[in-house]
Every structure is written in C-alpha cells, then in structure tokens.
Design a protein around this motif. Structure first.
Motif, PDB file in Angstrom:
ATOM      1  N   LYS A  33      40.489  28.219  33.594  1.00 18.18           N
ATOM      2  CA  LYS A  33      41.581  28.287  34.560  1.00 18.18           C
ATOM      3  C   LYS A  33      41.148  29.188  35.704  1.00 18.18           C
ATOM      4  O   LYS A  33      40.386  30.142  35.503  1.00 18.18           O
ATOM      5  N   PRO A  34      41.612  28.910  36.925  1.00 25.04           N
ATOM      6  CA  PRO A  34      41.255  29.791  38.041  1.00 25.04           C
ATOM      7  C   PRO A  34      41.810  31.198  37.830  1.00 25.04           C
ATOM      8  O   PRO A  34      42.892  31.378  37.261  1.00 25.04           O
ATOM      9  N   LYS A  35      41.021  32.191  38.277  1.00 27.77           N
ATOM     10  CA  LYS A  35      41.408  33.585  38.099  1.00 27.77           C
ATOM     11  C   LYS A  35      41.188  34.342  39.397  1.00 27.77           C
ATOM     12  O   LYS A  35      40.362  33.967  40.230  1.00 27.77           O
ATOM     13  N   LEU A  36      41.919  35.432  39.538  1.00 26.86           N
ATOM     14  CA  LEU A  36      41.739  36.353  40.661  1.00 26.86           C
ATOM     15  C   LEU A  36      41.719  37.759  40.078  1.00 26.86           C
ATOM     16  O   LEU A  36      42.655  38.160  39.374  1.00 26.86           O
ATOM     17  N   LEU A  37      40.656  38.498  40.339  1.00 30.70           N
ATOM     18  CA  LEU A  37      40.527  39.858  39.834  1.00 30.70           C
ATOM     19  C   LEU A  37      41.169  40.816  40.842  1.00 30.70           C
ATOM     20  O   LEU A  37      40.729  40.919  41.986  1.00 30.70           O
ATOM     21  N   VAL A  38      42.211  41.508  40.407  1.00 29.69           N
ATOM     22  CA  VAL A  38      42.972  42.396  41.282  1.00 29.69           C
ATOM     23  C   VAL A  38      42.677  43.839  40.883  1.00 29.69           C
ATOM     24  O   VAL A  38      43.087  44.290  39.802  1.00 29.69           O
ATOM     25  N   VAL A  39      41.938  44.543  41.730  1.00 31.52           N
ATOM     26  CA  VAL A  39      41.657  45.961  41.478  1.00 31.52           C
ATOM     27  C   VAL A  39      42.782  46.752  42.139  1.00 31.52           C
ATOM     28  O   VAL A  39      42.799  46.962  43.347  1.00 31.52           O
ATOM     29  N   LEU A  88      46.122  36.288  37.324  1.00 35.06           N
ATOM     30  CA  LEU A  88      45.767  37.508  38.038  1.00 35.06           C
ATOM     31  C   LEU A  88      45.360  38.549  37.000  1.00 35.06           C
ATOM     32  O   LEU A  88      46.191  39.034  36.238  1.00 35.06           O
ATOM     33  N   PHE A  89      44.080  38.868  36.955  1.00 31.44           N
ATOM     34  CA  PHE A  89      43.544  39.851  36.023  1.00 31.44           C
ATOM     35  C   PHE A  89      43.577  41.198  36.740  1.00 31.44           C
ATOM     36  O   PHE A  89      42.801  41.441  37.666  1.00 31.44           O
ATOM     37  N   VAL A  90      44.472  42.084  36.329  1.00 35.86           N
ATOM     38  CA  VAL A  90      44.692  43.348  37.027  1.00 35.86           C
ATOM     39  C   VAL A  90      43.974  44.486  36.307  1.00 35.86           C
ATOM     40  O   VAL A  90      44.081  44.629  35.084  1.00 35.86           O
ATOM     41  N   ALA A 149      34.703  39.445  35.512  1.00 38.60           N
ATOM     42  CA  ALA A 149      35.145  38.050  35.614  1.00 38.60           C
ATOM     43  C   ALA A 149      34.407  37.340  36.726  1.00 38.60           C
ATOM     44  O   ALA A 149      34.080  37.946  37.761  1.00 38.60           O
ATOM     45  N   SER A 150      34.150  36.071  36.498  1.00 35.62           N
ATOM     46  CA  SER A 150      33.556  35.236  37.538  1.00 35.62           C
ATOM     47  C   SER A 150      34.709  34.721  38.395  1.00 35.62           C
ATOM     48  O   SER A 150      35.174  33.580  38.248  1.00 35.62           O
ATOM     49  N   ALA A 151      35.173  35.601  39.285  1.00 34.77           N
ATOM     50  CA  ALA A 151      36.369  35.288  40.066  1.00 34.77           C
ATOM     51  C   ALA A 151      36.357  36.100  41.340  1.00 34.77           C
ATOM     52  O   ALA A 151      35.720  37.170  41.409  1.00 34.77           O
ATOM     53  N   PRO A 152      37.062  35.658  42.368  1.00 36.26           N
ATOM     54  CA  PRO A 152      37.194  36.458  43.584  1.00 36.26           C
ATOM     55  C   PRO A 152      37.848  37.800  43.255  1.00 36.26           C
ATOM     56  O   PRO A 152      38.641  37.901  42.316  1.00 36.26           O
ATOM     57  N   LEU A 153      37.524  38.816  44.039  1.00 30.40           N
ATOM     58  CA  LEU A 153      38.067  40.160  43.812  1.00 30.40           C
ATOM     59  C   LEU A 153      38.824  40.612  45.050  1.00 30.40           C
ATOM     60  O   LEU A 153      38.397  40.389  46.178  1.00 30.40           O
TER      61      LEU A 153
END
Length: 454
Positions: free
Chosen positions: A113-119, A88-90, A138-142
């Motif tokens: 690795k799978p990532k999730l961008l958390v704003v 989780l990239f915050v 990031a190339s990841a869901p937000l």
C-alpha cells in the motif's frame, strides 16, 4: 467505491492525534502526554480540491495498556490498516529512530500500500540535517512537520492527495454526499458501563469501537456513520462520565467535555441508563446538560434482559424516570438489549419521529386557535390588581420549537399558568415529545421577555 481511508499509524507519543486535529482544524481526537490515550479508530472527513478522504487516527502500536486493553487496541489498529488506502507512518523527529519505530516499520514493509513517512515534532529547522536516519524506515516519500510550529500543514495535505490513487468517478459524489447529506446526528451519552459502545457496534454491524467490562474504555467522541432503510445517520459514541469530583486526570476531564460537546452538536440525544442500576448523580448531571440545550431526547434503558429478573417492570421504570426528572416528562422511554440488538431499529425510528417534531412549524392561525382554547379553558388569574391579557402568538423558530406570545405585561402571568400554557401547547400542537420554548412579550419589543420552557 468508498471514500479513501488515510490511516495514521506509529508508536505511542509521536503526535498522531495532534496531526489529525491539526489537519481537521478542530479538536477531534484527545491529545494528552499519557501514552495510549487513543484506543478506538477516530475518523474525520477531509476535502482538498475535488478530492475527499477520511483521515483515521489509531492507537499507538506497541502500547502496553494500563487497563489490559492492548489486544482490543491492536485489533482496531489492524482493522484500520486493512481498510487503508494510504498509510501515514508517523515518527518523532526529536527522539530519532527508536526500536519500536523499527518494529512498526517492519510491520508496514510487508504491505503493498502507498505510504508517507511523516517526521513530526520538527519544531525547528536545526534538526533538519538529522532527518536522514529516518529514510531507512520505509521506502516512501518523507515530509517533516510540526503541529506546534504549524510547519508544513498544507504541504502534508498536498502530499496526501498526490499519493492517493486516481479518483473513482463516484468518489467526489460520495464524498460530497458525506460532507453535505442531512444525516441525523445521534449522541449516545451516559455514565460508564451502560453499554454505549455495544450499542454503537450493533448499529455499525461491526466492531467499530472497543467494548470492555473495564469502565472508561472509550475516551474520544467517535462518529460512526450507518444507514437504515436507505437513510443516513451519524451515531456519536461518547466517553462514559464519572462524578466531577472523581475525575482522575486530564483524559477523563476531556472525556467529560467531549460528552457535553456531543450533546450540543447532536440532533437527538440517547440518554442511556442501566436496567440493573439506580439513577445516579452523573445521570442527573447529563440530563441537566441535555435540558439546558433543549435537545430532543430519548431515555434508553439498556441491559433490559438483565433487568427483567428484578421487580422493575417497564411501567415502573418509566414512572421512576418521570418522578426523578419531573421537568422531562415529555421524554419518551425505550427499553433495549444492545448486546442482542433487541429493539434497536424501533429506537432509531423513534429518534426520527422526535427529530421531525423538533423541526415542525405550525401556522399562526393554528397556533392562535390553540391559544384561544387554552385561555377559554383556564383564564390567567388577575395579579397586582391588574388583568393579564394575551393578544396573539406566533412560532418564530424550530429546533427547539419557539413560540412568542404577545401580552400586555409578562409580569402579570404567574408560573403555574405559564406551565399550564406550555403543557396545553404540547398536547394540542405537534410537539408532544420535544422541548418547547415559550416567550411572553409585552407590546413593545423592548419590554423584558419572560420565558417558559419544557
């Protein structure tokens, strides 16, 4: 296969610890406006439907630590990233993209690795149109969240589960075992720099928490699971405690509160002392906390390899502890050198032994035979021209063992005889090394109860 690790990363002050507490539904990680509060990896086991995963809080990437622990914090972050199943990239929705966010993004971009961008901190929908600038990180869901406004808590949990790899056959079983297994919880408490974190790492057989000569390195209560001889344990590493009038800031205050909470939720408490130092006021405060909550306890004298150079032998140290804590004479004393893992297995075995004592239950027949012997050896003296009489006793609870003694009038029994009865119970019943509660009650349940403890 181990339970998946969902690791929260980002620069300082983006709310990583708040997200962990928010998802856990409880205060797990210290939250404070001061950058760099989190230093160790703080974990919490989550469960959503049939999926289990551990949510892991880490220190802020790029923090310049005031105590020069930046390298140690960075090593803990990297170990968490290496073990991560999902990251989780915050980021902070109020401040927008910062140069340090870009540094974090570049570091994570290299990971397969799978990532999730958390704003995070999107407290109002007014900022929703500005969120587009984060997509380049990031190339990841937000997902937009706000702990303060309780925004998207459930959605975040669902997205995490959706991004986890397919569950292994063993995951549900292992996760359920982690959540429900009767682990022995051991709180390790003491003042600063007595070697608690070194001891934890020796148990975990890895660098699970930061060890430093700098006092106050540990700020969170960190749960570390480990196994010994096929049995599961949870060691709770607590912040080192200072005198109350020396608490420098909110971080230290919450550290003190966490140490107290850890004592309350532990099955056994290891009260650490430094073999090279005398007993302090802080030690006495912690022992008092342990005693108030009737916790099975072991006095652990650490750094014994250094203490051997002095005149304080093991026997003299034991006498020193008993004379200082006269009401805790039942507490066993152990001598270890955590740095060299010396005597650690013996200490864990001793913890199992006293925990077993705290859970013992004796029959009413056995208890009353012991009670009769105690009275025959030393009858309670008369008081106020009345003779105290005891009818029977029964054990009503465990952890701590709790005994109710029925009598004609609790007021007729003086303190010295009650201490005698408590000591006799301890010697003759399987409760030699744990706290016991003894209540004297009159014929009617409405009569005031008189309690003895020790």
């Amino acid at each position: 296969m181990p339970v998946p690790q969902v690791v929260i990363v980002g620069r300082p002050n983006v709310g990583k610890s708040s997200i962990l507490n928010w998802q856990a539904g409880k205060l797990v990680s210290v939250v404070d406006p001061t950058a760099g509060v989190t230093r160790d990896r703080v974990k919490y086991l989550m469960n959503e439907g049939d999926r289990y995963f551990e949510l892991v809080d880490t220190g802020g990437i790029g923090i310049v630590d005031a105590d020069d622990l930046s390298e140690d914090i960075e090593r803990q972050i990297q170990m968490a990233i290496d073990e991560a199943t999902l990251i989780l990239f915050v980021v902070d929705g109020n401040t927008g993209v910062t140069p340090l966010d870009k540094v974090v993004a570049e570091r994570l971009r290299k990971l397969d690795k799978p990532k999730l961008l958390v704003v995070n901190k999107c407290d109002s929908t007014k900022t929703d149109l500005e969120v587009a600038e984060f997509y380049g990180l990031a190339s990841a869901p937000l997902i937009q969240t706000s702990v303060k406004a309780n925004r998207a808590r459930t959605d975040l949990l669902k997205q995490i589960v959706a991004l986890l790899p397919p569950a292994a056959e063993s995951e549900q079983e292992e996760g359920a075992e982690l959540a429900a297994m009767p682990e022995l919880k051991i709180a390790i408490v003491g003042r600063r720099n007595v070697g608690k974190s070194t001891f934890i790492n020796a148990l975990a057989e890895e660098e699970r928490v930061i060890v430093s000569e700098i006092a106050g390195t540990t700020r969170d209560s960190v749960d570390i699971r480990f196994e010994l001889d096929g049995k599961s344990f949870v060691a709770i590493d607590t912040p080192g405690v200072r005198k109350r009038n020396s608490l420098a800031n909110d971080i230290e205050y919450y550290g003190l509160v966490r140490a107290q909470k850890s004592i309350r939720r532990a099955d056994v408490v290891f009260m650490f002392f430094d073999a090279t130092e005398t007993i302090s006021r802080v030690d006495k405060q912690l022992v008092d906390e342990i005693q108030q909550h009737y916790k099975p306890c072991i006095f652990v004298v650490n750094k014994w390899d250094l203490g051997l150079d002095k005149e304080m032998t093991a026997e003299r140290w034991s006498e020193y502890l008993i004379s200082t804590f006269a009401t805790m004479r039942h507490v066993p004393v152990a001598f270890i050198t955590a740095k060299e893992s010396r005597n650690i297995k013996k200490l864990i075995n001793l913890a199992q032994s006293i925990y077993k004592q705290a859970r013992e239950r004796v029959s009413t027949g056995q208890l009353n035979r012991v009670l009769k012997q105690a009275i025959e050896l030393n009858k309670p003296p008369s008081r106020m021209n009345r003779m105290p009489k005891i009818f029977f006793a029964t054990q009503v609870s465990t952890e701590p063992p709790t005994i109710v003694v029925k009598c004609n009038d609790p007021e007729l029994f003086d303190d010295s005889w009650k201490r005698y009865l408590l000591g006799y119970f301890r010697e003759e019943l399987p409760f030699r090394e744990v706290p016991i509660k003894v209540y004297l009650r009159g014929r009617s349940d409405e009569d005031p109860a008189d309690e003895s403890e020790g």
